[in-house]
Design an enzyme around this catalytic site. Structure first.
Site, PDB file in Angstrom:
ATOM      1  N   GLU A  88      24.387  -5.253  21.660  1.00  0.00           N
ATOM      2  CA  GLU A  88      24.784  -4.215  22.596  1.00  0.00           C
ATOM      3  C   GLU A  88      25.115  -2.768  21.534  1.00  0.00           C
ATOM      4  O   GLU A  88      26.190  -2.192  21.780  1.00  0.00           O
ATOM      5  CB  GLU A  88      26.220  -4.933  23.012  1.00  0.00           C
ATOM      6  CG  GLU A  88      26.002  -5.867  23.942  1.00  0.00           C
ATOM      7  CD  GLU A  88      27.230  -6.182  24.998  1.00  0.00           C
ATOM      8  OE1 GLU A  88      28.013  -5.806  24.248  1.00  0.00           O
ATOM      9  OE2 GLU A  88      26.832  -6.814  25.812  1.00  0.00           O
ATOM     10  N   GLU A 139      23.673 -13.579  27.067  1.00  0.00           N
ATOM     11  CA  GLU A 139      24.880 -14.171  27.385  1.00  0.00           C
ATOM     12  C   GLU A 139      24.953 -14.219  28.865  1.00  0.00           C
ATOM     13  O   GLU A 139      24.260 -13.352  29.632  1.00  0.00           O
ATOM     14  CB  GLU A 139      26.060 -13.004  26.930  1.00  0.00           C
ATOM     15  CG  GLU A 139      26.464 -13.116  25.370  1.00  0.00           C
ATOM     16  CD  GLU A 139      27.611 -11.896  25.401  1.00  0.00           C
ATOM     17  OE1 GLU A 139      27.830 -11.678  24.003  1.00  0.00           O
ATOM     18  OE2 GLU A 139      27.957 -11.164  26.089  1.00  0.00           O
TER      19      GLU A 139
END
Length: 350
Positions: free
Chosen positions: A164, A263
């Site tokens: 991220e 995720e």
């Protein structure tokens, strides 16, 4: 420089481990085991969360410290049987201390048939900073220090060079530094004779910059592109449906490298039923996706987590969240298609 010295010495290094798990490699946009069986990541995030600010204004709270779960031999002895109960074949670990000993945990995981996807970044100053991105010799040395510490283990599936890093269009200036990290880590792994993959995990942001970033990291030559693309996906909430994933199925239809959910597990419509699992491993998604990592084994900010650790650390209590994921994961029947011989080559787009 440590990096150059390490390259020169790499040929003299010999792994001390004994292989018990099939080697997993990439062919085209899919993962395969040595016998040609297609490999799917069926995993869980495995790391107690460090100190974070719950109301982080960026919306992406990051820890200021960490606990290395793979250096906790007692914790691994306690948890590996539960990981086996879940039916996972992979765990994702976000930060480790390369100076510590990881033999007990890594061997226990290997004996249980569990691979590791290992993030190379460390909190605060040990990662590519989206606010002021750079790829430095010090950061490279930090990353390859972790590679050195784990290169003797046969069950490292992939090293993740970033998580991220890009969260908005303005952050895309970080992309060349992510690609440089992938290039240098891949070169170092090659010098050591390692078959571990190099990966990146992306935020599920606006398709405009998200897809451009994904394409950029996968393009050019095999030496400079990532091997495995992860997307942190929280679209399927409660008892959702495949329509929650329609756009990301079509978005990655022609993506040239393996992709997985690095995720998943939305908590905004509890309870988590994990009904996305049969979809993720079903015929509607396996042409584009190669499994995923459920978040998270340990409690994390926002209400995540599937176990509670006792105050003395000697035992865990599983939740209904755990039981529901176990039911879904252990019911998965993977689709062994396409055959490795029909999966194409590792030629990248340009």
């Amino acid at each position: 420089m440590k990096f150059l010295k390490a390259f020169a010495a790499a040929a003299a290094l010999v792994s001390t481990g004994v292989s018990a798990l099939p080697k997993v490699t990439r062919t085209g946009k899919y993962l395969y085991q040595e016998d040609g069986t297609r490999f799917y990541i069926k995993g869980i995030a495995y790391q107690e969360q460090g100190t974070v600010t719950e109301n982080d204004p960026t919306g992406f709270p990051e820890p200021t410290d960490y606990v290395d779960p793979l250096a906790d031999a007692n914790g691994c002895t306690r948890d590996v049987p539960y990981l086996q109960q879940l039916g996972v074949n992979t765990i994702r670990v976000y930060s480790v201390n390369s100076a510590l000993n990881h033999d007990s945990c890594m061997q226990a995981l290997e004996s249980a048939g569990i691979y590791v996807i290992l993030d190379l970044a460390l909190p605060v100053n040990g990662s590519i900073d989206r606010a002021s991105p750079a790829w430095t010799a010090n950061l490279l040395d930090l990353y390859i220090g972790t590679v050195d510490a784990f290169s003797k283990y046969n069950n490292v599936l992939a090293y993740n060079v970033g998580n991220e890093v890009v969260t908005a269009p303005a952050d895309t200036i970080s992309a060349p530094f992510i690609k440089a990290a992938a290039r240098d880590v891949k070169a170092y792994l090659k010098s050591k004779g390692s078959s571990a993959l190099v990966s990146f995990s992306s935020t599920d942001g606006d398709a405009g910059w998200r897809l451009a970033l994904a394409d950029y990291l996968a393009c050019d030559t095999d030496a400079t592109s990532i091997d495995l693309y992860g997307l942190n996906v929280y679209r399927w909430c409660g008892d959702g449906s495949i329509t929650n994933y329609n756009s990301i199925i079509s978005d990655y239809q022609d993506y040239p490298i393996p992709a997985y959910f690095s995720e998943f597990g939305c908590i905004t419509s509890p309870p988590r039923l994990w009904t996305e699992v049969p979809a993720l491993f079903g015929e509607q998604m396996v042409n584009e996706w190669s499994g995923g990592i459920a978040f998270s084994y340990f409690p994390a900010v926002g209400g995540y987590g599937m176990v509670t650790v006792s105050s003395d650390g000697s035992s865990v209590t599983t939740s209904e969240d755990f039981t529901r994921l176990q039911a879904q994961y252990t019911s998965v029947t993977t689709i062994n298609s396409p055959a490795q011989s029909a999966a194409g080559s590792n030629t990248q787009a340009t």
